[in-house]
Design an enzyme around this catalytic site. Sequence first.
Site, mmCIF file in Angstrom:
data_model
loop_
_atom_site.group_PDB
_atom_site.id
_atom_site.type_symbol
_atom_site.label_atom_id
_atom_site.label_comp_id
_atom_site.label_asym_id
_atom_site.label_seq_id
_atom_site.Cartn_x
_atom_site.Cartn_y
_atom_site.Cartn_z
ATOM 1 N N ASP A 8 -23.894 -68.089 28.264
ATOM 2 C CA ASP A 8 -24.354 -69.356 27.693
ATOM 3 C C ASP A 8 -25.792 -69.323 27.165
ATOM 4 O O ASP A 8 -26.739 -69.172 27.932
ATOM 5 C CB ASP A 8 -24.272 -70.456 28.753
ATOM 6 C CG ASP A 8 -22.878 -70.646 29.314
ATOM 7 O OD1 ASP A 8 -22.412 -71.792 29.318
ATOM 8 O OD2 ASP A 8 -22.265 -69.658 29.758
ATOM 9 N N GLU A 39 -22.374 -73.021 23.527
ATOM 10 C CA GLU A 39 -22.172 -74.458 23.734
ATOM 11 C C GLU A 39 -23.444 -75.212 24.114
ATOM 12 O O GLU A 39 -23.473 -76.436 24.036
ATOM 13 C CB GLU A 39 -21.084 -74.700 24.785
ATOM 14 C CG GLU A 39 -21.498 -74.479 26.200
ATOM 15 C CD GLU A 39 -20.897 -75.565 27.112
ATOM 16 O OE1 GLU A 39 -20.093 -76.367 26.634
ATOM 17 O OE2 GLU A 39 -21.275 -75.590 28.281
ATOM 18 N N ASN A 67 -17.490 -77.349 27.877
ATOM 19 C CA ASN A 67 -17.427 -78.798 28.065
ATOM 20 C C ASN A 67 -18.402 -79.573 27.198
ATOM 21 O O ASN A 67 -18.283 -80.793 27.057
ATOM 22 C CB ASN A 67 -17.644 -79.154 29.546
ATOM 23 C CG ASN A 67 -18.972 -78.646 30.073
ATOM 24 O OD1 ASN A 67 -19.276 -77.456 29.974
ATOM 25 N ND2 ASN A 67 -19.760 -79.525 30.658
ATOM 26 N N HIS A 68 -19.378 -78.898 26.569
ATOM 27 C CA HIS A 68 -20.311 -79.579 25.680
ATOM 28 C C HIS A 68 -19.961 -79.364 24.208
ATOM 29 O O HIS A 68 -20.797 -79.627 23.337
ATOM 30 C CB HIS A 68 -21.747 -79.091 25.928
ATOM 31 C CG HIS A 68 -22.306 -79.520 27.237
ATOM 32 N ND1 HIS A 68 -23.178 -78.741 27.969
ATOM 33 C CD2 HIS A 68 -22.116 -80.649 27.976
ATOM 34 C CE1 HIS A 68 -23.497 -79.368 29.090
ATOM 35 N NE2 HIS A 68 -22.860 -80.522 29.120
ATOM 36 N N HIS A 148 -14.321 -70.981 30.777
ATOM 37 C CA HIS A 148 -15.471 -71.837 31.035
ATOM 38 C C HIS A 148 -15.107 -72.783 32.170
ATOM 39 O O HIS A 148 -14.401 -73.778 31.967
ATOM 40 C CB HIS A 148 -15.806 -72.619 29.759
ATOM 41 C CG HIS A 148 -17.178 -73.192 29.724
ATOM 42 N ND1 HIS A 148 -18.290 -72.431 29.405
ATOM 43 C CD2 HIS A 148 -17.636 -74.450 29.964
ATOM 44 C CE1 HIS A 148 -19.368 -73.198 29.433
ATOM 45 N NE2 HIS A 148 -18.994 -74.424 29.779
ATOM 46 N N HIS A 175 -23.953 -70.545 34.597
ATOM 47 C CA HIS A 175 -25.283 -70.082 34.194
ATOM 48 C C HIS A 175 -25.951 -69.101 35.154
ATOM 49 O O HIS A 175 -27.126 -68.772 34.970
ATOM 50 C CB HIS A 175 -26.234 -71.268 33.963
ATOM 51 C CG HIS A 175 -25.947 -72.060 32.729
ATOM 52 N ND1 HIS A 175 -26.918 -72.751 32.043
ATOM 53 C CD2 HIS A 175 -24.792 -72.280 32.057
ATOM 54 C CE1 HIS A 175 -26.368 -73.371 31.010
ATOM 55 N NE2 HIS A 175 -25.071 -73.096 30.999
#
Length: 255
Positions: A8, A39, A67-68, A148, A175
Amino acid sequence: MNLLFIGDVVGNAGCEILSKRLYNIKKEYDIDFTIINGENSAQGNGITPQSYDKLIRMGADVITTGNHCFKRKEAVGMYSENEILLRPANYPDGAEGRGFTVVDLCPVKIAVVNLMGTMYLESLDNPFFCIDKILEQIDTPNIFVDFHAEATSEKKAMGFYLEKKVTAVIGTHTHVQTSDETILGGHTAYITDAGMTGPERSVLGVESEIIIKKLKYHTPVKFVESSNPASINGVVVSFDEKSGKATNISRIIMH
């Protein structure tokens, strides 16, 4: 062949360090194909046309999200216009974009699938049934899955579920790079999380004091990207392009 997966990318700091180092990383590891999870690549999280263009100019072959993916209004239309920009495949029918793509390198084809977990995240379609349907549509053995997900148990379960069915299952979202890289069943490269490309001294890319305040007092806060120096996290997967069999997975951490 060697595939590079970058964990990420967070904001300007993540994009900046990657723009400076990606060329040399690809040269050092003799990389043939690069996947970047973008993302959170826009300032303030999400992805925008500007951050997408930055990652493409750096050398991304495919960009995955999570999710973003629809966090920013600027993202409207992006997923329909760009075949190499993916959103999780288990979004409902009718959602903009696509959850997998097959890139033809002539004669080698590489498939990239983007899935999202459902434990502690949005209630999307079941990712296990979703991947079953996708695998029926893919005509190459070289299949890489960005899963994810929040829960390590769900990531591990997906890894074992796809053992010998895909080349690699690479976890994203949390992360924090894990040290459990392995080859499942002598075929499928796996890691629970590839880590984050962004400010190292932070809480998942956000200024530490802000997150401490939120957790300590349970009051609303505005997330601000940490101004501390960034690092790059990811993995390199070596694989036989004729069989889709992974032969090695190595973590990379660069400051």
